[in-house]
Every structure is written in C-alpha cells, then in structure tokens.
Write an enzyme that holds these catalytic residues in place. Structure first.
Site, PDB file in Angstrom:
ATOM      1  N   GLU A 142      90.292  -8.098  23.524  1.00  0.00           N
ATOM      2  CA  GLU A 142      89.896  -6.693  23.652  1.00  0.00           C
ATOM      3  C   GLU A 142      88.377  -6.542  23.688  1.00  0.00           C
ATOM      4  O   GLU A 142      87.837  -5.795  24.503  1.00  0.00           O
ATOM      5  CB  GLU A 142      90.475  -5.861  22.502  1.00  0.00           C
ATOM      6  CG  GLU A 142      91.972  -5.707  22.546  1.00  0.00           C
ATOM      7  CD  GLU A 142      92.472  -4.902  23.728  1.00  0.00           C
ATOM      8  OE1 GLU A 142      91.722  -4.064  24.274  1.00  0.00           O
ATOM      9  OE2 GLU A 142      93.631  -5.105  24.122  1.00  0.00           O
ATOM     10  N   ASN A 168      86.189  -5.310  26.889  1.00  0.00           N
ATOM     11  CA  ASN A 168      85.303  -4.146  26.812  1.00  0.00           C
ATOM     12  C   ASN A 168      83.903  -4.481  27.314  1.00  0.00           C
ATOM     13  O   ASN A 168      83.289  -3.684  28.025  1.00  0.00           O
ATOM     14  CB  ASN A 168      85.220  -3.621  25.376  1.00  0.00           C
ATOM     15  CG  ASN A 168      86.370  -2.726  25.008  1.00  0.00           C
ATOM     16  OD1 ASN A 168      87.238  -2.418  25.820  1.00  0.00           O
ATOM     17  ND2 ASN A 168      86.392  -2.300  23.757  1.00  0.00           N
ATOM     18  N   ARG A 200      93.062   2.490  31.874  1.00  0.00           N
ATOM     19  CA  ARG A 200      92.787   1.871  30.584  1.00  0.00           C
ATOM     20  C   ARG A 200      93.484   2.708  29.512  1.00  0.00           C
ATOM     21  O   ARG A 200      93.543   3.930  29.609  1.00  0.00           O
ATOM     22  CB  ARG A 200      91.276   1.817  30.298  1.00  0.00           C
ATOM     23  CG  ARG A 200      90.416   1.234  31.407  1.00  0.00           C
ATOM     24  CD  ARG A 200      90.769  -0.152  31.834  1.00  0.00           C
ATOM     25  NE  ARG A 200      90.563  -1.116  30.776  1.00  0.00           N
ATOM     26  CZ  ARG A 200      90.915  -2.377  30.860  1.00  0.00           C
ATOM     27  NH1 ARG A 200      91.504  -2.832  31.935  1.00  0.00           N
ATOM     28  NH2 ARG A 200      90.699  -3.194  29.873  1.00  0.00           N
TER      29      ARG A 200
END
Length: 145
Positions: A48, A52, A106
């Site tokens: 994650e 990002n 997203r």
C-alpha cells in the site's frame, strides 16, 4: 536509537517494483522469525505504501522510491519515502475511502490498510517535496541474536 540490523533499497517509481519492495522487506523481516500472518501484514502494508508513492507521489512522472528497514529488538521499522508531489492534507488523506484519484478507481483505503496491519504508522508530507511513511511492526516471537 541503536538497531540490530539495517537495510536500504532505492528503485524507480514503476508499478512492477511494488512487488519487489514487498518481497525484499518480507525477506529482511524473516530474521525476526515472524508468523505467516505477520509476514502477510508487512507485505500488505508495504504494498500500500509503495503503491501510494508511485501513484500519488509521482503520478505520471518518474522518480525514486526509497525503502529503509531497521530492526530494534522485536520491532521492524519500515520507512518508505518519495520526493514527489506530497500530500496537501494528511489528515484528510488518512480518512477511510478518501481518494485523490477517483478516476483510477482507487478505493481510498491505503492508509486504513496500513494502520490495520501495522502497530504504528506516521505520515510526514510537504507539497512538492515528498512524503515519508514510517511504520512499525512488533513481533510476538523473537529468536534474534
């Protein structure tokens, strides 16, 4: 703070490097004798954070993502940094379901996932200077010399 072991990697902000980062951090963490669940937690959180950095930090530009890991006793500290766009409002970005890229479908759950799987998470960001995410995982068992 004194640490027992340290590693640092740097790679291009290409989506295929997310899997690389996840595996490298999991391999480094293996010296703490983690459970399968602990390794899965680490891999998920790293995935994650790196995603990002690639998607939001650099958007369509190329840059470098740095992953640093330190072992302190029974804790693994993971720092993921980019020198990209930065986050305008960190508190808002940490809210579940918030996304700055709805057109990319997203989910806006990246920080929530990181917070769920790690024991500590800190986010530092400055516009046009980048973002640093610091995560800590505390391990139940410890067989480290």
């Amino acid at each position: 703070m004194e640490y027992k072991n340290y590693m640092k990697i740097e790679f291009d902000s290409k989506s295929q490097n997310e899997a690389f980062a996840r595996v490298v951090v999991a391999a480094f963490a293996s010296q703490l004798d983690p459970t399968i669940e602990e390794i899965t937690d680490i891999k998920t959180a790293v995935s994650e954070a790196v995603t990002n950095a690639i998607i939001h930090g650099y958007e369509s530009n190329m840059g470098m993502v740095t992953v640093t890991c330190r072992i302190n006793g029974n804790e693994l500290e993971i720092i993921i940094e980019d020198k990209g766009h930065g986050i305008d409002n960190v508190e808002q970005a940490r809210e579940p379901l918030f996304t700055s890229k709805p057109q990319l479908e997203r989910s806006g759950m990246g920080f929530t996932v990181m917070e769920t799987f790690m024991d500590e998470i800190e986010v530092y960001s400055e516009l046009e200077k980048g973002t640093t995410i610091r995560m800590v995982k505390k391990f139940k068992s410890l067989n480290v010399e």
